[in-house]
Write a protein that holds these residues in place. Structure first.
Motif, PDB file in Angstrom:
ATOM      1  N   ASP A  21       6.430  17.492  -2.083  1.00  0.00           N
ATOM      2  CA  ASP A  21       5.631  18.491  -2.787  1.00  0.00           C
ATOM      3  C   ASP A  21       4.686  17.744  -3.703  1.00  0.00           C
ATOM      4  OD1 ASP A  21       6.826  20.937  -1.860  1.00  0.00           O
ATOM      5  OD2 ASP A  21       8.573  20.441  -3.091  1.00  0.00           O
ATOM      6  N   ALA A  22       3.421  18.089  -3.638  1.00  0.00           N
ATOM      7  CA  ALA A  22       2.445  17.451  -4.517  1.00  0.00           C
ATOM      8  C   ALA A  22       1.398  18.491  -4.891  1.00  0.00           C
ATOM      9  CB  ALA A  22       1.803  16.257  -3.817  1.00  0.00           C
ATOM     10  N   HIS A  23       1.240  18.705  -6.188  1.00  0.00           N
ATOM     11  CA  HIS A  23       0.272  19.659  -6.712  1.00  0.00           C
ATOM     12  C   HIS A  23      -0.384  19.013  -7.918  1.00  0.00           C
ATOM     13  CE1 HIS A  23       1.999  22.705  -4.116  1.00  0.00           C
ATOM     14  NE2 HIS A  23       3.184  22.308  -4.536  1.00  0.00           N
ATOM     15  N   GLY A  24      -1.623  18.588  -7.785  1.00  0.00           N
ATOM     16  CA  GLY A  24      -2.286  17.900  -8.877  1.00  0.00           C
ATOM     17  C   GLY A  24      -1.512  16.645  -9.238  1.00  0.00           C
ATOM     18  N   MET A  25      -1.097  16.556 -10.491  1.00  0.00           N
ATOM     19  CA  MET A  25      -0.358  15.377 -10.944  1.00  0.00           C
ATOM     20  C   MET A  25       1.153  15.540 -10.760  1.00  0.00           C
ATOM     21  SD  MET A  25      -2.858  13.557 -11.597  1.00  0.00           S
ATOM     22  CE  MET A  25      -2.216  12.095 -12.347  1.00  0.00           C
ATOM     23  N   ARG A  39       5.824  14.307 -13.371  1.00  0.00           N
ATOM     24  CA  ARG A  39       4.732  15.139 -13.884  1.00  0.00           C
ATOM     25  C   ARG A  39       3.765  14.266 -14.651  1.00  0.00           C
ATOM     26  NH1 ARG A  39       6.420  20.321 -16.900  1.00  0.00           N
ATOM     27  NH2 ARG A  39       4.181  20.421 -16.779  1.00  0.00           N
ATOM     28  N   SER A  40       3.384  13.170 -14.055  1.00  0.00           N
ATOM     29  CA  SER A  40       2.443  12.250 -14.684  1.00  0.00           C
ATOM     30  C   SER A  40       1.594  11.622 -13.589  1.00  0.00           C
ATOM     31  CB  SER A  40       3.203  11.184 -15.483  1.00  0.00           C
ATOM     32  OG  SER A  40       4.052  10.452 -14.631  1.00  0.00           O
ATOM     33  N   ALA A  41       0.769  10.684 -13.961  1.00  0.00           N
ATOM     34  CA  ALA A  41      -0.094  10.018 -12.986  1.00  0.00           C
ATOM     35  C   ALA A  41       0.749   9.260 -11.961  1.00  0.00           C
ATOM     36  CB  ALA A  41      -1.030   9.065 -13.703  1.00  0.00           C
ATOM     37  N   TRP A  42       0.305   9.284 -10.715  1.00  0.00           N
ATOM     38  CA  TRP A  42       1.000   8.571  -9.651  1.00  0.00           C
ATOM     39  C   TRP A  42       0.002   8.205  -8.563  1.00  0.00           C
ATOM     40  CZ3 TRP A  42       0.551  11.049  -4.985  1.00  0.00           C
ATOM     41  CH2 TRP A  42       0.304  12.414  -5.016  1.00  0.00           C
ATOM     42  N   ARG A  43       0.403   7.232  -7.764  1.00  0.00           N
ATOM     43  CA  ARG A  43      -0.406   6.866  -6.605  1.00  0.00           C
ATOM     44  C   ARG A  43       0.519   6.366  -5.505  1.00  0.00           C
ATOM     45  NH1 ARG A  43      -3.164   1.513  -9.205  1.00  0.00           N
ATOM     46  NH2 ARG A  43      -1.338   0.173  -9.038  1.00  0.00           N
ATOM     47  N   VAL A  44       0.014   6.401  -4.296  1.00  0.00           N
ATOM     48  CA  VAL A  44       0.740   5.907  -3.137  1.00  0.00           C
ATOM     49  C   VAL A  44      -0.082   4.779  -2.539  1.00  0.00           C
ATOM     50  CG1 VAL A  44       1.665   6.482  -0.872  1.00  0.00           C
ATOM     51  CG2 VAL A  44       1.752   8.177  -2.711  1.00  0.00           C
ATOM     52  N   THR A  45       0.562   3.637  -2.360  1.00  0.00           N
ATOM     53  CA  THR A  45      -0.126   2.493  -1.766  1.00  0.00           C
ATOM     54  C   THR A  45       0.576   2.083  -0.480  1.00  0.00           C
ATOM     55  OG1 THR A  45       1.183   0.847  -2.975  1.00  0.00           O
ATOM     56  CG2 THR A  45      -0.834   1.640  -4.044  1.00  0.00           C
ATOM     57  N   ARG A  46      -0.168   1.384   0.351  1.00  0.00           N
ATOM     58  CA  ARG A  46       0.408   0.807   1.564  1.00  0.00           C
ATOM     59  C   ARG A  46      -0.231  -0.553   1.765  1.00  0.00           C
ATOM     60  NH1 ARG A  46       0.599   2.714   7.841  1.00  0.00           N
ATOM     61  NH2 ARG A  46       2.510   1.560   8.321  1.00  0.00           N
ATOM     62  N   ALA A  53      -3.893   9.249  -4.377  1.00  0.00           N
ATOM     63  CA  ALA A  53      -3.645   9.341  -5.815  1.00  0.00           C
ATOM     64  C   ALA A  53      -3.516  10.813  -6.164  1.00  0.00           C
ATOM     65  CB  ALA A  53      -4.771   8.694  -6.612  1.00  0.00           C
ATOM     66  N   GLY A  54      -2.665  11.114  -7.136  1.00  0.00           N
ATOM     67  CA  GLY A  54      -2.398  12.493  -7.518  1.00  0.00           C
ATOM     68  C   GLY A  54      -3.650  13.295  -7.787  1.00  0.00           C
ATOM     69  N   GLY A  55      -3.812  14.385  -7.074  1.00  0.00           N
ATOM     70  CA  GLY A  55      -4.939  15.278  -7.279  1.00  0.00           C
ATOM     71  C   GLY A  55      -6.275  14.697  -6.861  1.00  0.00           C
ATOM     72  N   LEU A  90       9.114   2.241  -0.129  1.00  0.00           N
ATOM     73  CA  LEU A  90       9.443   3.034   1.045  1.00  0.00           C
ATOM     74  C   LEU A  90       9.337   2.158   2.300  1.00  0.00           C
ATOM     75  CD1 LEU A  90       7.310   6.227   0.256  1.00  0.00           C
ATOM     76  CD2 LEU A  90       9.676   5.764  -0.389  1.00  0.00           C
ATOM     77  N   THR A  91       9.786   2.694   3.404  1.00  0.00           N
ATOM     78  CA  THR A  91       9.668   1.985   4.669  1.00  0.00           C
ATOM     79  C   THR A  91       8.193   1.843   5.066  1.00  0.00           C
ATOM     80  OG1 THR A  91      10.157   4.127   5.687  1.00  0.00           O
ATOM     81  CG2 THR A  91      11.932   2.542   5.646  1.00  0.00           C
ATOM     82  N   ASP A  92       7.940   0.948   5.990  1.00  0.00           N
ATOM     83  CA  ASP A  92       6.612   0.734   6.578  1.00  0.00           C
ATOM     84  C   ASP A  92       5.548   0.288   5.574  1.00  0.00           C
ATOM     85  OD1 ASP A  92       7.646   1.400   9.071  1.00  0.00           O
ATOM     86  OD2 ASP A  92       7.049   3.495   8.911  1.00  0.00           O
ATOM     87  N   GLY A  93       5.951  -0.389   4.494  1.00  0.00           N
ATOM     88  CA  GLY A  93       4.979  -0.932   3.552  1.00  0.00           C
ATOM     89  C   GLY A  93       4.416   0.045   2.545  1.00  0.00           C
ATOM     90  N   TRP A  94       4.951   1.254   2.461  1.00  0.00           N
ATOM     91  CA  TRP A  94       4.483   2.265   1.509  1.00  0.00           C
ATOM     92  C   TRP A  94       5.188   2.086   0.165  1.00  0.00           C
ATOM     93  CZ3 TRP A  94       0.726   5.880   2.660  1.00  0.00           C
ATOM     94  CH2 TRP A  94       0.390   6.033   4.004  1.00  0.00           C
ATOM     95  N   TRP A  95       4.497   2.372  -0.920  1.00  0.00           N
ATOM     96  CA  TRP A  95       5.044   2.386  -2.281  1.00  0.00           C
ATOM     97  C   TRP A  95       4.534   3.632  -2.996  1.00  0.00           C
ATOM     98  CZ3 TRP A  95       8.169  -1.253  -4.792  1.00  0.00           C
ATOM     99  CH2 TRP A  95       8.415  -2.432  -4.077  1.00  0.00           C
ATOM    100  N   VAL A  96       5.384   4.244  -3.803  1.00  0.00           N
ATOM    101  CA  VAL A  96       4.978   5.311  -4.712  1.00  0.00           C
ATOM    102  C   VAL A  96       5.096   4.729  -6.117  1.00  0.00           C
ATOM    103  CG1 VAL A  96       5.478   7.616  -5.613  1.00  0.00           C
ATOM    104  CG2 VAL A  96       5.797   7.131  -3.167  1.00  0.00           C
ATOM    105  N   GLU A  97       3.984   4.759  -6.863  1.00  0.00           N
ATOM    106  CA  GLU A  97       3.960   4.194  -8.213  1.00  0.00           C
ATOM    107  C   GLU A  97       3.762   5.314  -9.227  1.00  0.00           C
ATOM    108  OE1 GLU A  97       1.771   0.260  -8.384  1.00  0.00           O
ATOM    109  OE2 GLU A  97       0.989   1.143  -6.525  1.00  0.00           O
ATOM    110  N   ILE A  98       4.569   5.277 -10.285  1.00  0.00           N
ATOM    111  CA  ILE A  98       4.551   6.303 -11.326  1.00  0.00           C
ATOM    112  C   ILE A  98       4.041   5.681 -12.622  1.00  0.00           C
ATOM    113  CG2 ILE A  98       5.950   7.963 -12.625  1.00  0.00           C
ATOM    114  CD1 ILE A  98       5.838   8.447  -9.536  1.00  0.00           C
ATOM    115  N   PHE A  99       3.135   6.385 -13.309  1.00  0.00           N
ATOM    116  CA  PHE A  99       2.566   5.923 -14.570  1.00  0.00           C
ATOM    117  C   PHE A  99       2.877   6.947 -15.648  1.00  0.00           C
ATOM    118  CE2 PHE A  99       0.055   4.436 -11.034  1.00  0.00           C
ATOM    119  CZ  PHE A  99       0.007   3.075 -11.256  1.00  0.00           C
ATOM    120  N   SER A 100       3.841   6.648 -16.502  1.00  0.00           N
ATOM    121  CA  SER A 100       4.206   7.564 -17.586  1.00  0.00           C
ATOM    122  C   SER A 100       3.024   7.712 -18.525  1.00  0.00           C
ATOM    123  CB  SER A 100       5.409   7.009 -18.358  1.00  0.00           C
ATOM    124  OG  SER A 100       6.477   6.785 -17.481  1.00  0.00           O
TER     125      SER A 100
END
Length: 127
Positions: A21-25, A39-46, A53-55, A90-100
């Motif tokens: 589930d992703a809605h804005g941030m 409920r903060s800034a985040w991004r997904v990298t591979r 990136a969120g939103g 995550l698998t396959d080189g994916w990362w989810v990064e969270i920025f408080s």
């Protein structure tokens, strides 16, 4: 807290993602018996490239569905300067990064028998 999370998560890994589930941030990752939300800034990298990136765009929720079926392999610090910011491998080189960004908008990870709550105002997160 990251060390405690890894200690308790170790026997449960990998954790397969069944729902995103992703809605804005706001971000939610869920699987059988576990859940993660932020409920903060985040991004997904591979492979070191920012994929989502969120939103960021109108189609980001559709793009986030790529994470369904992947699995969490480990939890790490996103930054050595802010130990409350997570990087989820995550698998396959994916990362989810969270920025408080706000003490009132923590991330939460629930696993069987334990709930972790991360907030930049928590003294345990000061490096």
């Amino acid at each position: 807290m990251i060390d405690e999370m890894n200690e308790l998560l170790g026997p449960l890994l990998p954790l397969k993602i069944h729902k995103v589930d992703a809605h804005g941030m706001n971000l939610g990752l869920n699987g059988e018996g576990w859940g993660f939300s932020a409920r903060s800034a985040w991004r997904v990298t591979r492979h070191g490239v920012v994929e989502i990136a969120g939103g960021q765009s109108e189609d980001f929720l559709l793009r986030m569905q790529k994470l369904c079926g992947l699995s969490i392999l480990s939890i790490a610090l996103q930054s050595p300067r802010m130990s409350g910011d997570l990087a989820i491998e995550l698998t396959d080189g994916w990362w989810v990064e969270i920025f408080s960004d706000q003490p009132v908008d923590p991330w939460v990870m629930v696993i069987p028998g334990k709930t972790f709550v991360g907030s930049p105002s928590d003294p345990r997160f000061l490096a």
